[in-house]
Design a protein around this motif. Structure first.
Motif, PDB file in Angstrom:
ATOM      1  N   GLU A 120      -9.720   4.538   1.281  1.00  0.00           N
ATOM      2  CA  GLU A 120     -10.232   3.201   1.608  1.00  0.00           C
ATOM      3  C   GLU A 120     -10.327   2.334   0.353  1.00  0.00           C
ATOM      4  O   GLU A 120      -9.963   1.155   0.354  1.00  0.00           O
ATOM      5  N   LEU A 121     -10.813   2.927  -0.745  1.00  0.00           N
ATOM      6  CA  LEU A 121     -10.902   2.198  -2.005  1.00  0.00           C
ATOM      7  C   LEU A 121      -9.518   1.915  -2.561  1.00  0.00           C
ATOM      8  O   LEU A 121      -9.278   0.848  -3.164  1.00  0.00           O
ATOM      9  N   TYR A 153       0.833  -1.207   0.000  1.00  0.00           N
ATOM     10  CA  TYR A 153       0.000   0.000   0.000  1.00  0.00           C
ATOM     11  C   TYR A 153       0.869   1.260   0.000  1.00  0.00           C
ATOM     12  O   TYR A 153       0.522   2.275  -0.614  1.00  0.00           O
ATOM     13  N   GLY A 193     -13.354   9.335   0.478  1.00  0.00           N
ATOM     14  CA  GLY A 193     -13.588   7.892   0.344  1.00  0.00           C
ATOM     15  C   GLY A 193     -12.529   7.160  -0.469  1.00  0.00           C
ATOM     16  O   GLY A 193     -12.485   5.925  -0.482  1.00  0.00           O
ATOM     17  N   ARG A 225      -6.851   1.268  -0.891  1.00  0.00           N
ATOM     18  CA  ARG A 225      -6.301   0.096  -0.203  1.00  0.00           C
ATOM     19  C   ARG A 225      -6.875  -1.198  -0.785  1.00  0.00           C
ATOM     20  O   ARG A 225      -6.156  -2.208  -0.918  1.00  0.00           O
ATOM     21  N   LYS A 226      -8.149  -1.191  -1.175  1.00  0.00           N
ATOM     22  CA  LYS A 226      -8.758  -2.368  -1.800  1.00  0.00           C
ATOM     23  C   LYS A 226      -8.124  -2.655  -3.161  1.00  0.00           C
ATOM     24  O   LYS A 226      -7.872  -3.814  -3.510  1.00  0.00           O
TER      25      LYS A 226
END
Length: 844
Positions: free
Chosen positions: A323-324, A303, A320, A326-327
């Motif tokens: 968080e996305l 990451y 937002g 990291r996915k």
């Protein structure tokens, strides 16, 4: 006229002056060698003091060596050539041969004299500092600090001559090697030369030679005229007293250092070679005992790298996005190549919708993501292309049918390969399984699969990016997306819609929510259908009607599946049927029509009431798993098992009800090809008192007998591959549970067991033992007896044997045991019809 006469004098002189020239050549050559040796000793002393020999002197040494060899050849032929001369040396019995020889002697003498007359005012100079070419690195490197330190320390160890770095494509091997190279910039650590050569997929020795020659100053017009072997000699002679560090990047096959001319690294010459490869096998071929694996980045490091590639402006453009992000980074599974490419592509995406769409693409069909087809997958495809055997390539593609990050049991995977026909099972399951493990090993060594241990089982795992590459290849590089339909873990609630059913070859719907399978379209080419953990509750009787080539059907772990449609009988090509961990109540009669079935798995089918009349119809069955199935193991089933002539692996781990346990008193396995009888997990054969194993040619051990505490009679005959009665490794479980086997055993008969080596690995008390019969077991050297073994500790045990040499070769645990039992040993003669009556000595 005068010039003609001079020319004739020279030509005649080649023969007439031959003897004189030979003497001069011998004398001058001795002087030249003495001069060479004196100068060589001198230059060695100077070099030890840190100076460097002149290239001019090195060229002179090389020429001396060349003409010394020629002179030796000429002088060795001297006697025979002089005997040809006649008329006081003015003529020869073979004038042409004498002329050619004399001319060679004269010309060699002239060159030797020229070399001998060479005067060197200076032969050494102050050693120049060899500048290491610093190589350009990526702007962002994350997570390699510890690996770099380990690699550097390993490379600098005196004992290490060759170091191999291996790992999957795009993992950062070249980056790591580059950092090692650049650490020598401004320092040499005692190396005369530090050279970097990119090898790549097509190994070309002369390209490597030319690169080395260029960097050490050996290239030139004369170099270009030499053959490959000559170039190797030049490189070797130049480097043999130098200390070299050679970096070879991206090798795909063994690089023969001798063929190139590189002095092989030893602790004496202190030369070193470090290389990168995708194959662990290449490390072994290169003589590397401790190869270093370059692994993918940890989740945090991955990451970190991804954030740096995306950039803070993009990451902060919406609350937002982090968080996305990291996915998305997690989808790259720590592979630096993917993190770099995907991170750069996402650096300009500054809306939540774009990031959500990216996650959807990477989850459903990652090939469509920007940069995947032209920057990531082609690089990984090199590893696939390098697999030499098509069978191995097919096995790799088959692994894509399992979900992302899935731990795939090796045993199950190999069974699927066998039943699909990828591996030929006609020569026996054991041989086919060995082939399967060999294929898995080659894929692991090629960094395309990873070995994973999971709760004591052997598994493999496939990196997600490798999986995407394999799916891309399986779909003919995207041209036929529906050839492999893989929707494992996709959350489907119904069968996927397919535009062209006739191109579908394999389909995986593992881990979904498909409750009902309706009547199906025509899947004429479908060979594998995986529905494990698909949440099935109902299958239409028409579902299987148009799958004529289906060979593999996995319905395991569908706990709400209670019935199997009779229409399964239409799967005329089915070879693998897995119903384990389902709730089916009975097997439909249609299963009897599966005449090609090889593998049937009914493990943990608690609700299965009976299978009477089913097994006897499955004549080709080779693997049968009945472990913890719901039905009772009664005489009818045992009789059916005896009819399965091709059965090789039988797994029975059934916790029987008390009534069933009381009924099971005798267990006979006669004339079968079973190779493995797996052990129960608890003591379950409580009333089993008599076991006869006769003519089971493939069984290798009988460790399950540890769990028959009341066994009274055991007879094993004509088991050609039996090695242990109780296998030490497999029997440890029972030993840890405090089980002492054969406490009630009275009679033990072992006959015609050519591979038998052990009954048990430690002495046993055998408190009830009366007799042991040993007949034609040549490798059974140790008996599990000590001086206290036997009936009530007395002398009642009788050991009967038929071969005198056997008793003489027995290795007793100590002298007391030998004395104790030799008194009761009894030699018996074999009767003529003994082989025809194998049970004649077994008590009833």
């Amino acid at each position: 006229m005068k010039k003609v006469c001079q020319w004739l004098d020279i030509q005649v002189g080649y023969v007439h002056n031959l003897e004189k020239n030979l003497a001069a050549l011998e004398t001058t050559m001795e002087e030249l060698k003495a001069k060479r040796d004196d100068l060589s000793r001198r230059v060695t002393r100077e070099e030890d003091g840190g100076l460097q020999r002149l290239s001019e002197f090195q060229v002179w040494l090389t020429r001396v060596e060349t003409f010394e060899n020629e002179a030796n050849n000429l002088l060795s032929a001297r006697n025979g050539q002089l005997q040809r001369l006649c008329l006081l040396g003015f003529c020869s019995k073979s004038l042409i041969l004498s002329y050619c020889y004399g001319k060679s002697v004269s010309m060699n003498l002239r060159e030797v004299e020229k070399l001998n007359s060479k005067v060197f005012e200076v032969i050494v100079e102050q050693a120049h500092t060899f500048e290491v070419e610093e190589r350009q690195l990526q702007s962002t490197i994350v997570g390699q600090k510890e690996m770099l330190e380990n690699a550097w320390n390993h490379l600098m160890e005196d004992r290490v001559g060759i170091m191999g770095l291996y790992g999957m494509g795009g993992v950062g091997k070249t980056t790591l090697l580059t950092q090692l190279n650049n650490k020598f910039s401004g320092m040499t650590c005692g190396f005369d030369f530090v050279i970097w050569v990119v090898v790549s997929k097509e190994l070309r020795v002369e390209k490597i030679q030319s690169e080395i020659a260029r960097k050490v100053g050996l290239d030139g017009d004369e170099w270009k005229q030499k053959e490959k072997s000559q170039k190797a000699d030049v490189i070797y002679n130049f480097l043999r007293k130098k200390r070299l560090l050679l970096f070879l990047d991206d090798i795909w096959e063994k690089v023969d250092l001798v063929e190139i001319g590189i002095p092989f690294p030893t602790t004496q010459n202190r030369c070193k070679v470090a290389f990168t490869t995708r194959s662990k096998a290449i490390c072994a071929h290169m003589g590397v005992e401790e190869p270093m694996e370059v692994k993918c980045l940890s989740e945090d490091d991955a990451y970190d790298l991804f954030q740096k590639k995306v950039g803070q402006i993009t990451l902060r453009s919406d609350p937002g996005i982090p968080e996305l992000a990291r996915k998305v980074a997690k989808k790259c599974c720590g592979l630096p190549l993917a993190l770099n490419v995907v991170g750069e592509a996402m650096s300009c995406k500054r809306t939540l919708q774009e990031w959500c769409y990216t996650i959807d693409v990477l989850t459903s069909y990652a090939v469509e993501f920007s940069g995947m087809k032209d920057k990531i997958l082609p690089l990984l495809k090199y590893s696939y292309d390098n697999l030499e055997v098509e069978q191995v390539k097919t096995c790799l593609l088959y692994c894509t049918l399992f979900p992302e990050d899935d731990k795939i049991p090796k045993e199950k995977l190999i069974s699927l390969w066998i039943c699909e026909g990828i591996i030929d099972g006609s020569g026996g399951i054991e041989r086919a399984e060995n082939k399967g493990y060999d294929i898995i090993g080659s894929l692991v060594r090629a960094s395309l699969l990873t070995d994973v241990k999971w709760y004591g089982t052997e598994n493999v795992c496939m990196h997600d990016v490798v999986r995407e590459m394999a799916l891309w290849i399986a779909s003919d590089l995207g041209a036929q997306k529906e050839a492999f339909i893989v929707r494992a873990g996709a959350g489907l609630s119904e069968m996927p819609k397919v535009e062209n059913c006739n191109v579908v070859r394999r389909m995986s719907l593992i881990k979904n929510k498909i409750h009902h399978l309706p009547s199906s379209h025509e899947y004429l080419e479908l060979t594998t259908l995986l529905l494990e953990k698909a949440n099935l509750t109902n299958i239409s009787s028409e579902f299987f009607k148009s799958m004529p080539r289906l060979a593999v059907l996995d319905l395991s772990y569908n706990g709400n599946l209670f019935e199997l449609p009779d229409g399964i009988s239409q799967l005329v090509s089915l070879q693998y049927l897995n119903l384990s961990y389902t709730s089916i109540r009975h097997l439909p009669r249609g299963v009897q029509e599966l005449k090609k079935l090889i593998h049937l798995d009914l493990e943990e089918t608690d609700n299965l009431s009976n299978i009477d009349g089913i097994l006897s119809s499955l004549h080709n069955l080779k693997i049968l798993n009945l472990s913890r199935a719901g039905f009772s193991l009664d005489c009818n089933i045992l009789e059916e098992l005896q009819t399965l002539e091709h059965l090789e692996i039988l797994t029975i781990e059934i916790d029987l009800q008390p009534v069933s346990m009381e009924n099971l008193r005798e267990f006979n396995i006669v004339w079968c090809s079973i190779s493995e009888i797996k052990n129960p997990r608890t003591t379950c054969f409580l009333n089993l008192s008599k076991v006869i194993i006769l003519d089971c040619k493939c069984v290798k051990e009988l460790t399950l007998l540890m769990f028959a505490p009341n066994l009274r009679v055991l007879s094993v005959q004509f088991a050609k591959q039996l090695e242990d009665v109780i296998n030490k490794e497999k029997g440890r479980q029972g030993e840890k549970s405090g089980i002492v086997p054969f406490r009630r055993l009275e009679f033990l008969s072992l006959s015609d067991l050519p591979e038998m080596r052990n009954i048990y690995w430690n002495p046993l008390p055998f408190p009830c033992l009366k007799r042991i019969d040993i007949n034609r077991c040549p490798n059974l050297k140790k008996l599990p007896l000590d001086s206290q073994s036997g009936k009530l500790g007395g002398n009642g045990v009788i050991i009967r044997y038929t071969v005198k040499e056997w008793i003489e070769a027995v290795e007793w645990i100590d002298e007391a045991t030998k004395t104790r039992f030799l008194r009761s040993c009894l030699h018996i003669c074999e009767t003529p019809n003994q082989d025809n009556q194998p049970h004649s000595s077994v008590p009833t």
